[in-house]
Design a protein around this motif. Structure first.
Motif, PDB file in Angstrom:
ATOM      1  N   UNK A 180      52.362  48.951  -2.608  1.00  0.00           N
ATOM      2  CA  UNK A 180      52.474  48.097  -3.789  1.00  0.00           C
ATOM      3  C   UNK A 180      51.723  46.776  -3.589  1.00  0.00           C
ATOM      4  N   UNK A 181      51.890  46.185  -2.405  1.00  0.00           N
ATOM      5  CA  UNK A 181      51.263  44.899  -2.113  1.00  0.00           C
ATOM      6  C   UNK A 181      49.748  45.010  -2.078  1.00  0.00           C
ATOM      7  N   UNK A 182      49.252  46.199  -1.758  1.00  0.00           N
ATOM      8  CA  UNK A 182      47.799  46.389  -1.705  1.00  0.00           C
ATOM      9  C   UNK A 182      47.146  46.179  -3.068  1.00  0.00           C
ATOM     10  N   UNK A 183      47.867  46.461  -4.144  1.00  0.00           N
ATOM     11  CA  UNK A 183      47.270  46.382  -5.482  1.00  0.00           C
ATOM     12  C   UNK A 183      46.835  44.961  -5.840  1.00  0.00           C
ATOM     13  N   UNK A 184      47.735  43.959  -5.831  1.00  0.00           N
ATOM     14  CA  UNK A 184      47.265  42.604  -6.144  1.00  0.00           C
ATOM     15  C   UNK A 184      46.326  42.042  -5.083  1.00  0.00           C
ATOM     16  N   UNK A 185      46.537  42.450  -3.822  1.00  0.00           N
ATOM     17  CA  UNK A 185      45.685  41.942  -2.745  1.00  0.00           C
ATOM     18  C   UNK A 185      44.240  42.379  -2.941  1.00  0.00           C
ATOM     19  N   UNK A 186      44.031  43.681  -3.135  1.00  0.00           N
ATOM     20  CA  UNK A 186      42.662  44.189  -3.254  1.00  0.00           C
ATOM     21  C   UNK A 186      42.064  43.881  -4.623  1.00  0.00           C
ATOM     22  N   UNK A 187      42.915  43.713  -5.627  1.00  0.00           N
ATOM     23  CA  UNK A 187      42.410  43.252  -6.918  1.00  0.00           C
ATOM     24  C   UNK A 187      41.811  41.858  -6.760  1.00  0.00           C
TER      25      UNK A 187
END
Length: 273
Positions: A180-187
């Motif tokens: 889940x945390x990867x989504x805003x991070x990589x965005x």
């Protein structure tokens, strides 16, 4: 970079983004072994292609991401991503410099492997068994753990999962929160790489979207790479969740150690020749 080379790198990214083995390291090693000329477009491609893989999480966990009644879920993700946004901006240039040096990355790959060998034994008594029970404080701490992945070879997935387990999450919940945390991070990484960061094209500095808009071949490769990474990542996520439930992280520790040593040998003789 040819279309075939872009597809190969995208497959590597899709397979490794969610595994605790460092997708960035694998892409760097793959491009080097393929003999792809190192340039700023390749760097941008390797940064942004990760967002294609990240979208697989949104598709697989769409009920979680689009349940707007659970505002606390979004608050936790925002709070957890803030450390990476701040530190990523501060150390962006230094990270770029490290990306040009494969041997230090291979060493980090090996060190991380030894850490993973003992993670399951060290964190034995979890108290958080579902995402809803993760506090905002725990989410922020996991966000700081994720920042360790700014050193290529560490693995964003490994750092955030270890951080989750250190915060008493079960390994399954830690892995899912890492997804889940990867989504805003990589965005954030993708938006920064395309709209704010300036890349050198010859003697001219251009933003990422300007490079893509000025060259249809690069745009095609960029879009194809993200699509391939997205498709491959969907299968990789299901595979990873199944493996950690059954075997834990030791298997990935041995994988990192073996691959890291092989790459050290390869690059030592490659650079010497």
């Amino acid at each position: 970079m040819s279309t075939v080379e872009a597809i190969i790198i995208a497959i590597v990214e899709g397979l490794t983004e969610y595994l605790p083995v460092s997708s960035t390291a694998h892409m760097i090693f793959t491009s080097s072994i393929l003999g792809i000329q190192e340039d700023n477009f390749l760097k941008m491609f390797e940064y942004c292609i990760q967002f294609g893989a990240i979208l697989a999480v949104v598709v697989l966990y769409w009920k979680k991401f689009f349940d707007f009644k659970k505002l606390n879920f979004y608050i936790k993700l925002v709070c957890a991503v803030i450390p990476a946004l701040i530190l990523g901006k501060l150390f962006s240039d230094k990270i770029d410099a490290i990306l040009e040096k494969p041997i230090p990355i291979a060493i980090v790959l090996v060190i991380g492997g030894f850490i993973l060998l003992f993670i399951d034994k060290y964190f034995k008594k979890p108290t958080v068994f579902k995402e809803e029970d993760i506090s905002i404080k725990q989410a922020v701490v996991i966000g700081f753990w994720q920042c360790l992945a700014m050193m290529p070879g560490t693995s964003r997935s490994a750092a955030s999962i270890i951080g989750g387990m250190q915060q008493k999450l079960t390994r399954e919940v830690a892995a899912e929160f890492s997804f889940f945390l990867a989504v805003p991070t990589m965005l954030a990484v993708t938006v920064y790489s395309l709209t704010l960061k300036k890349w050198k094209e010859g003697n001219i500095e251009m933003r990422g979207y300007e490079i893509l808009a000025s060259n249809s071949d690069k745009l095609g490769v960029f879009l194809l790479g993200n699509f391939v990474a997205f498709i491959v990542a969907i299968f990789a996520i299901k595979f990873f969740v199944g493996v950690i439930k059954k075997f834990g992280f030791k298997i990935w520790g041995w994988y990192r150690i073996i691959v890291g040593i092989l790459l050290l040998v390869y690059f030592f003789f490659y650079q010497e020749s």
